[in-house]
Write an enzyme that holds these catalytic residues in place. Structure first.
Site, PDB file in Angstrom:
ATOM      1  N   CYS A 241       0.890  -1.178   0.000  1.00  0.00           N
ATOM      2  CA  CYS A 241       0.000   0.000   0.000  1.00  0.00           C
ATOM      3  C   CYS A 241       0.916   1.212   0.000  1.00  0.00           C
ATOM      4  CB  CYS A 241      -0.920  -0.008   1.214  1.00  0.00           C
ATOM      5  SG  CYS A 241      -2.032  -1.423   1.282  1.00  0.00           S
ATOM      6  N   CYS A 355      -0.313   3.114  11.133  1.00  0.00           N
ATOM      7  CA  CYS A 355      -0.091   4.361  11.870  1.00  0.00           C
ATOM      8  C   CYS A 355      -1.274   4.578  12.809  1.00  0.00           C
ATOM      9  CB  CYS A 355       0.109   5.542  10.928  1.00  0.00           C
ATOM     10  SG  CYS A 355      -1.183   5.772   9.682  1.00  0.00           S
TER      11      CYS A 355
END
Length: 422
Positions: A241, A355
Site C-alpha cells: 500500500c 499508523c
C-alpha cells in the site's frame, strides 16, 4: 453582481474549518482538491497553519468563548471566533485579527448582523484571553476515541498523547543516502533512529536538497518499518500500500527490485512524482492489493487504518471522523495480511504496520495472524535497530511507538509494526 472578496490566509483557513467541522471532510482531501490554489505559497502555508492550530486548540478556544456568548452562533461565525481566539491567544496582532474577523462575518448577508457581537467578544478575548489560555488543560480527544485508548493504555498515558497532539509536530526528513550531510545542509538534527528533524522548517520545497531529491518528508516513526524489513540489493520486494511513497523510496534506495501498488491512481501519480524527484526507481501499479499476484522475498504492508497515530500532524482527523469505519478497516487488515503471506517465497518476510494507536490495528492483528498461521513467527531480532528502546517491543513481538515518546524532542507518530517470517 458585486465582486467576490479576495481570498486571504484567514478566509482560506476559515473555509478549511467550515469543511472539516461542518462537512466532516479531512484536510488532506480538501488540499488535494485545490481549496488553497488561489493563494501564493506563503499564504497557503499560513492558511494551513492557522487552521491546524485552531483545530488543535479548539477545546481551549471554546472554553474561553463560552464566557462571552449567551448562545451559540451559526457554525461559520463560531469558527470565525475560534480562529481569531486562537490567533489572539498565541500572540496575534489584536487590531488585524479582530478587524478581519469582523470583515469575514460581514461578507455573508446571513451573518452580517452578528459583526458587532464578533467585535465585542473578540475585544474581550484580546484583553483577557492570552493569560487565561495558558491555564487551560491540553485539549482532550473526543470521547469516541479517548475511551478505547484509556482502556488500552491508561488515563495518564493518554493525557501524554494529548500533550503531544497539542504541541504539534516538527518536520522529519529521510535521507536518500547521507543523513549527516542532509542534516548539515538543512540545519536539522539527527534523531537516534537516523531521521533528520527540523523544529522550524518553513517552506519544504525551499529547503536545501529538495530539488536535488536528497531527501523526502517522513515522520521518524514512519521511517522504521522499511528499516525493520531490511531489504537487500537485488531482492524482489513488494510495497503493498505504497502511497505517498516514503517507504517505496526507502526500499528503492537499498538497491532492491521494488514493486509498489496502491488502489488510487492519483496517489500512485504522487508516488511517481516523488520517485522522479529523488531519481529512484520502482515498478508502480494502480490496483487492488488483494488481487495482486507474484512471488516476493520481502513485503511491506502499511495497511489502511484509522491513522489515529498521526493526530499530532492531522488534528482534523478526530474532528472529522467518529470511528464508525474502524470495524471494516480491521477486517481489511486481516485479509491483507493473509493475502500477503500467499505472495511470500519460502523463508520470506512480511512487515505489517499501521499508523494507529489502537491495539486492534496492531498487537491484536499480529496475535491473531500468529494463531491463524501456526508456522508463522514474529522476528524480534529485526527490531534491534539504533534508537529503539527495548521497552517499546511488545509481548507478541511487535514494536509499539507512541506520540509521547521523545516528548522533549517533539514526539513521534503513533505506529505499530511487526516482522513476520515463514
Amino acid at each position: 453582481m458585486s465582486p467576490q472578496p479576495k481570498q486571504t490566509a484567514r478566509s482560506a483557513a476559515l473555509t478549511l474549518l467550515n469543511e472539516v467541522l461542518g462537512e466532516n471532510r479531512l484536510m488532506s482531501e480538501l488540499l488535494g482538491q485545490g481549496v488553497l490554489q488561489g493563494l501564493d505559497p506563503a499564504d497557503r502555508a499560513r492558511a494551513q497553519r492557522l487552521a491546524l492550530e485552531t483545530m488543535r486548540g479548539l477545546e481551549r478556544a471554546d472554553r474561553l468563548l463560552q464566557k462571552h456568548l449567551r448562545k451559540n452562533p451559526p457554525l461559520s461565525v463560531r469558527n470565525i471566533l475560534r480562529l481569531a481566539t486562537v490567533e489572539l491567544c498565541q500572540g496575534g496582532d489584536a487590531h488585524g485579527v479582530v478587524n478581519e474577523a469582523v470583515n469575514l462575518t460581514a461578507q455573508d448577508k446571513r451573518t452580517q448582523p452578528m459583526k458587532g457581537m464578533v467585535n465585542a467578544v473578540l475585544r474581550k478575548i484580546a484583553a483577557t484571553g492570552p493569560e487565561a489560555w495558558t491555564h487551560l488543560r491540553a485539549p482532550r480527544l473526543p470521547k469516541w476515541l479517548r475511551d478505547p485508548l484509556v482502556m488500552a493504555y491508561s488515563g495518564d498515558v493518554v493525557a501524554g498523547f494529548e500533550l503531544a497532539h497539542f504541541a504539534g509536530a516538527p518536520l522529519d526528513l529521510t535521507a536518500k543516502n547521507d543523513a549527516t550531510a542532509v542534516a548539515k545542509a538543512t540545519g536539522g538534527t539527527l534523531t537516534s533512529t537516523g531521521s533528520i528533524r527540523l523544529q522550524q522548517a518553513g517552506q519544504v520545497s525551499a529547503l536545501p536538497g529538495f530539488d536535488a531529491g536528497d531527501w523526502w518528508v517522513q515522520d521518524a516513526a514512519a521511517a522504521l518499518p522499511a528499516k525493520v524489513l531490511n531489504a537487500q540489493p537485488g531482492e524482489i520486494v513488494l510495497d503493498m500500500c505504497a502511497a505517498p511513497g516514503g517507504k517505496t523510496m526507502q526500499l528503492a534506495a537499498t538497491g532492491a527490485d521494488v514493486t509498489a501498488i496502491d488502489l488510487s491512481e492519483s496517489r500512485i501519480a504522487r508516488v511517481t512524482e516523488n520517485l522522479t524527484r529523488t531519481g529512484l526507481q520502482a515498478r508502480l501499479i494502480a490496483g487492488d492489493a488483494l488481487d495482486h499476484q507474484g512471488r516476493y522475498d520481502a513485503i511491506l504492508l502499511d495497511a489502511p487504518c484509522s491513522a489515529t497515530g498521526t493526530i499530532r500532524r492531522h488534528p482534523d482527523l478526530p474532528l472529522a471522523k467518529d470511528g464508525s469505519d474502524f470495524g471494516a478497516l480491521i477486517d481489511l487488515q486481516e485479509q491483507m495480511i493473509d493475502h500477503a503471506l500467499t505472495l511470500l517465497k519460502p523463508g520470506g518476510r512480511l512487515v505489517f504496520c499501521t499508523c494507529s494507536l489502537l491495539p486492534d490495528e496492531g498487537e491484536c492483528q499480529i496475535e491473531d495472524a500468529l494463531a491463524r498461521h501456526p508456522d508463522l513467527k514474529a522476528d524480534r531480532n529485526s527490531l534491534n535497530l539504533p534508537g529503539i528502546d527495548p521497552a517499546w517491543i511488545t509481548e507478541e513481538g511487535g514494536l509499539r511507538l507512541r506520540p509521547d515518546y521523545w516528548a522533549d524532542q517533539g514526539g513521534m507518530d503513533g505506529f505499530y509494526m511487526a516482522c513476520l517470517t515463514t
